[in-house]
Design an enzyme around this catalytic site. Sequence first.
Site, mmCIF file in Angstrom:
data_model
loop_
_atom_site.group_PDB
_atom_site.id
_atom_site.type_symbol
_atom_site.label_atom_id
_atom_site.label_comp_id
_atom_site.label_asym_id
_atom_site.label_seq_id
_atom_site.Cartn_x
_atom_site.Cartn_y
_atom_site.Cartn_z
ATOM 1 N N CYS A 143 -7.259 -26.565 -65.807
ATOM 2 C CA CYS A 143 -6.223 -25.791 -65.135
ATOM 3 C C CYS A 143 -6.752 -25.220 -63.825
ATOM 4 O O CYS A 143 -6.062 -25.234 -62.797
ATOM 5 C CB CYS A 143 -5.736 -24.660 -66.052
ATOM 6 S SG CYS A 143 -4.470 -23.588 -65.338
ATOM 7 N N PHE A 192 -0.677 -25.745 -53.547
ATOM 8 C CA PHE A 192 -1.227 -26.384 -54.749
ATOM 9 C C PHE A 192 -0.450 -27.639 -55.104
ATOM 10 O O PHE A 192 -0.836 -28.361 -55.973
ATOM 11 C CB PHE A 192 -1.205 -25.411 -55.936
ATOM 12 C CG PHE A 192 -2.053 -24.190 -55.690
ATOM 13 C CD1 PHE A 192 -3.390 -24.331 -55.344
ATOM 14 C CD2 PHE A 192 -1.529 -22.924 -55.797
ATOM 15 C CE1 PHE A 192 -4.170 -23.220 -55.107
ATOM 16 C CE2 PHE A 192 -2.318 -21.804 -55.561
ATOM 17 C CZ PHE A 192 -3.633 -21.957 -55.221
ATOM 18 N N TRP A 251 -7.056 -28.041 -61.363
ATOM 19 C CA TRP A 251 -5.721 -28.422 -60.874
ATOM 20 C C TRP A 251 -5.334 -27.594 -59.652
ATOM 21 O O TRP A 251 -4.690 -28.091 -58.726
ATOM 22 C CB TRP A 251 -4.695 -28.219 -61.979
ATOM 23 C CG TRP A 251 -3.279 -28.519 -61.598
ATOM 24 C CD1 TRP A 251 -2.668 -29.735 -61.585
ATOM 25 C CD2 TRP A 251 -2.276 -27.581 -61.169
ATOM 26 N NE1 TRP A 251 -1.345 -29.615 -61.189
ATOM 27 C CE2 TRP A 251 -1.083 -28.305 -60.926
ATOM 28 C CE3 TRP A 251 -2.265 -26.201 -60.972
ATOM 29 C CZ2 TRP A 251 0.094 -27.702 -60.502
ATOM 30 C CZ3 TRP A 251 -1.082 -25.592 -60.547
ATOM 31 C CH2 TRP A 251 0.063 -26.341 -60.319
ATOM 32 N N HIS A 252 -5.746 -26.336 -59.636
ATOM 33 C CA HIS A 252 -5.404 -25.470 -58.513
ATOM 34 C C HIS A 252 -6.225 -25.777 -57.263
ATOM 35 O O HIS A 252 -5.761 -25.532 -56.149
ATOM 36 C CB HIS A 252 -5.601 -23.998 -58.901
ATOM 37 C CG HIS A 252 -4.521 -23.458 -59.791
ATOM 38 N ND1 HIS A 252 -4.537 -23.591 -61.161
ATOM 39 C CD2 HIS A 252 -3.382 -22.788 -59.496
ATOM 40 C CE1 HIS A 252 -3.462 -23.023 -61.672
ATOM 41 N NE2 HIS A 252 -2.744 -22.536 -60.691
ATOM 42 N N GLY A 253 -7.432 -26.288 -57.419
ATOM 43 C CA GLY A 253 -8.247 -26.585 -56.251
ATOM 44 C C GLY A 253 -9.635 -27.046 -56.643
ATOM 45 O O GLY A 253 -10.076 -26.853 -57.783
#
Length: 450
Positions: free
Chosen positions: A295, A450, A298-300
């Site tokens: 997770c 994002f 996924w954001h960066g």
Amino acid sequence: MIPDSPLFLYGFLPAALALFYVSPAGLRCGVLLAESLAYFFLADATGLPALVGATLGNYLLGRLVGGAAGPARRRWLAVGVAANVALLAWYKYAASTAPLGVSFFTFSAIAYLVDVGRGRVAAEANGWRFAAAMAFFPKITAGPIARFGPLLPELAAPRPRLEDFREGGWRLAVGLAKKTLVAGALAPVADHAFGRAAGLDMATAWLGLVCYTAQIYYDFSGYTDMAVGIGRMFGARLPENFDHPYIAASVREFWRRWHMSLSTWFRDYLYIPLGGGRVAPWRVQANLVVVFALCGVWHGATLNFLVWGLWHGLFLSLERTRLGALLDRAPTALRHGYLLAAVMLGWVLFRASDFAVSGAYFKALFSFSAEGFDYVWMVVATRQRLAALAAAVVFAMPLGELWAGFCRRFGRAGGAVAAWGRLAALAGLLAASAMAVAAGDYAPFIYARF
């Protein structure tokens, strides 16, 4: 073009609604597709080929997965998931720029392919309807992550009612107010604190962190409200994404209330396939850490996001032990304080530009220094921003339940008061938001990157 820009609010959206409503019901799906592509072109023309390619590829893969059986179905599903993951990884972590909403439309596509592979959703035969669901412009910038199962039938021949338009308009107004009047007002305070490379005092650091904690919630939930409202005006019900997350009393509860479309995506398509809660306790805890590490990624791609994900995974794992049982028996105030501390300290990792900045910020939070706060209090913390912070605290609570209780208690009279009060609130929010938009105080949607 962004959803809170004058071009969108006073130009694109009214024109899109007018064209949609004058079109026959059977043509509205095509109209929505054309409008969604036009929106994407105006917002991110260079990213349009990626969206078109992903749409065509996932439509064909869905047909292949749905038309196969046994091992062949599993192979095509693996190919489809791998292709979407590769597309997301390339644009987020290798390419110089990422297309608008790439994280959201690839996750929606993965969910669609998996659901087709599991037999929960039939492979969509109508390519235009699939494309309209993939590119539906209210959700394309920053979600929510919509499942295609509920969305595809609504886009076949949408016929929104007056109630849909009225409720959609209300949600649009509320979301716009959240973004412009609250998140937009608090952004400069947070930016000032996180932007100071040196000399950050404890008081400024905590004020900046509190403001960012409110900003990210009102910014993201404001966008979701706008997306849900606009979607409903077009006859489509997008999923809710927030449920007053800051009233939670544990990290578990927080993730049941925060970015719900993402947390349920990870639950359904990663956590449960890994074994969920059906495996040994140590495996459950390890699965939670793995899920939230992903997770974070996924954001960066930065170390900050990975550690932020591990931070939440660690708390979720600890809450599955005896410490969690002790927490459940603790007073509500103590549990709520624990949740806020865990989430807010995690936001430092999320907001800081790199690990060095987050380390310096953590140091400032516990430096017991107030040197320099006088300037912040006199110049940065204006009355308008402090009023916005106070409003953020109040409206983070589920006041809608109190309002509904009032209406039920006073019957028809309460209903009339509620109707007129809502109309007055709608007018006031739109007027105040319009003035904020006209003033040109722009802060981009946080989750748009994002």
